[in-house]
Design an enzyme around this catalytic site. Structure first.
Site, PDB file in Angstrom:
ATOM      1  N   LYS A   1      -0.659 -17.504  -8.782  1.00  0.00           N
ATOM      2  CA  LYS A   1       0.812 -17.531  -8.793  1.00  0.00           C
ATOM      3  C   LYS A   1       1.365 -17.626  -7.376  1.00  0.00           C
ATOM      4  O   LYS A   1       2.448 -18.166  -7.156  1.00  0.00           O
ATOM      5  CB  LYS A   1       1.371 -16.326  -9.541  1.00  0.00           C
ATOM      6  CG  LYS A   1       0.967 -14.963  -8.978  1.00  0.00           C
ATOM      7  CD  LYS A   1       1.819 -14.484  -7.829  1.00  0.00           C
ATOM      8  CE  LYS A   1       1.271 -13.207  -7.239  1.00  0.00           C
ATOM      9  NZ  LYS A   1       2.059 -12.713  -6.084  1.00  0.00           N
TER      10      LYS A   1
ATOM     11  N   GLY B   1       0.818  -1.203   0.000  1.00  0.00           N
ATOM     12  CA  GLY B   1       0.000   0.000   0.000  1.00  0.00           C
ATOM     13  C   GLY B   1       0.853   1.254   0.000  1.00  0.00           C
ATOM     14  O   GLY B   1       0.595   2.210  -0.752  1.00  0.00           O
TER      15      GLY B   1
ATOM     16  N   ARG C   1      -2.570   2.398  12.261  1.00  0.00           N
ATOM     17  CA  ARG C   1      -1.916   2.847  13.493  1.00  0.00           C
ATOM     18  C   ARG C   1      -1.535   4.323  13.399  1.00  0.00           C
ATOM     19  O   ARG C   1      -0.809   4.713  12.475  1.00  0.00           O
ATOM     20  CB  ARG C   1      -0.679   1.993  13.763  1.00  0.00           C
ATOM     21  CG  ARG C   1      -1.004   0.526  14.073  1.00  0.00           C
ATOM     22  CD  ARG C   1       0.234  -0.271  14.439  1.00  0.00           C
ATOM     23  NE  ARG C   1       1.104  -0.516  13.295  1.00  0.00           N
ATOM     24  CZ  ARG C   1       2.334  -0.056  13.173  1.00  0.00           C
ATOM     25  NH1 ARG C   1       2.861   0.701  14.129  1.00  0.00           N
ATOM     26  NH2 ARG C   1       3.059  -0.346  12.108  1.00  0.00           N
TER      27      ARG C   1
END
Length: 341
Positions: free
Chosen positions: A199, A21, A41
């Site tokens: 995969k 991310g 967090r």
């Protein structure tokens, strides 16, 4: 279709400040997008915003100072044209419960995840559509040979973006491109998404034989037969075979199977060295999505009558019913290729 903000840059939100991310937030920012990153967090959000670093997940990487990180989800989603979601696949549904009600009515939502939901067998794009009530044309998926640290280091690579809407896919691909990261696009969501899922399972198998100490012949055999297995499965669900020979299939398979940066390959190596499944999970700081996807993928395969000997033997190793040294899935089925290939 979404509009761009008055400054001319796409206004995007990235949900999830793990390695992928955060890396994708960097990709988008380096491509000129206005990026807000959600970190669960508060201390991580503070580090990213104040120092331009995510020292836990991407040590040594300098992030664009333009990335704004927050732990307030509503603040991150505010006015976002495009929302990129990068959370562990098995936690997606729970996280989406917090997203509903904060999306713009015309926002495009992009899955950066590579997994199948354990209890439902749904792909991540299907979970997004179901929970958020989105039309397929507002959903896209991104996949390819994209090991996070290599991308964060700005080593040149490529990805593919898929949506049932070619316009949506093209928009996202343009937003997710820069000088070191090129996104192509197609409309084969099923093939692109399953390529990224399957995969991981083959990479676990490659890791197992690597951990046992077998050589390149064994790994090449499983890699090749694994691609055939991936293709047969995806086609049974409506994918195009050519998608599996592209970036989202073969390209991602090579990167994930061969790199020590791959969490799925690492999990397989630990299994091959004799560690039990629970020990492998406990030792890994980040999720190896392949481990959670084995069972739902096999259930889906049974429903469509697809033989998956490699994934089956990975499941047996995970269960402790097959010794890692005995894994040889390429010997358990007849070839579906011409004689000699």
């Amino acid at each position: 279709m979404t509009e761009q903000n008055p400054a001319g840059a796409a206004k995007v939100a990235v949900l999830g400040a793990g390695s992928w991310g955060t890396t994708f937030a960097k990709v988008l920012a380096d491509g000129g997008a206005d990026v807000a990153l959600w970190a669960r967090r508060p201390e991580l959000a503070s580090e990213i915003s104040s120092s331009g670093r995510n020292s836990h997940y991407l040590p040594g990487i300098n992030l664009p100072r333009s990335i704004r990180a927050h732990s307030d989800l509503e603040r991150v989603l505010s006015d976002a044209d495009q929302v990129y979601v990068s959370v562990p696949s098995q936690a997606l549904r729970g996280n989406l419960d917090k997203v509903r009600g904060h999306l713009r009515p015309d926002a495009v939502v992009v899955s950066l995840m590579k997994g199948v939901e354990r209890d439902t067998g749904l792909r991540m794009s299907e979970v997004l559509g179901q929970v958020l009530g989105l039309e397929a044309s507002r959903i896209a998926v991104a996949s390819g040979p994209n090991l996070a640290l290599e991308v964060a280091k700005e080593w040149p690579t490529a990805a593919v973006v898929a949506s049932t809407s070619a316009e949506t896919a093209q928009l996202v691909a343009k937003t997710a491109s820069n000088s070191y990261f090129r996104s192509f696009y197609n409309t084969d969501v099923v093939g692109t998404e399953f390529g990224g899922v399957l995969k991981n399972l083959i990479a676990v198998a490659i890791g197992i034989v690597d951990g046992v100490g077998y050589g390149e012949n064994t790994k090449a055999s499983i890699l090749t037969r694994g691609l055939a297995e991936m293709t047969a499965f995806a086609v049974a669900f409506g994918a195009k075979a050519t998608t599996l020979s592209g970036l989202a299939g073969l390209g991602d398979l090579i990167a994930t199977s061969e790199s020590p940066l791959s969490r799925n390959n690492m999990a397989g190596r630990l299994l091959g060295q004799g560690y039990a499944f629970d020990e492998v999970v406990a030792s890994m700081e980040q999720t190896a999505e392949g481990l959670a996807s084995v069972r739902p993928v096999l259930e889906l395969a049974r429903e469509r009558g697809v033989d998956m000997p490699i994934v089956t033997q990975v499941a047996q190793v995970l269960d402790g019913t097959l010794e890692p040294k005995d894994i040889a899935p390429h010997f358990t089925t007849d070839s579906d290729l011409p004689l000699g290939e």
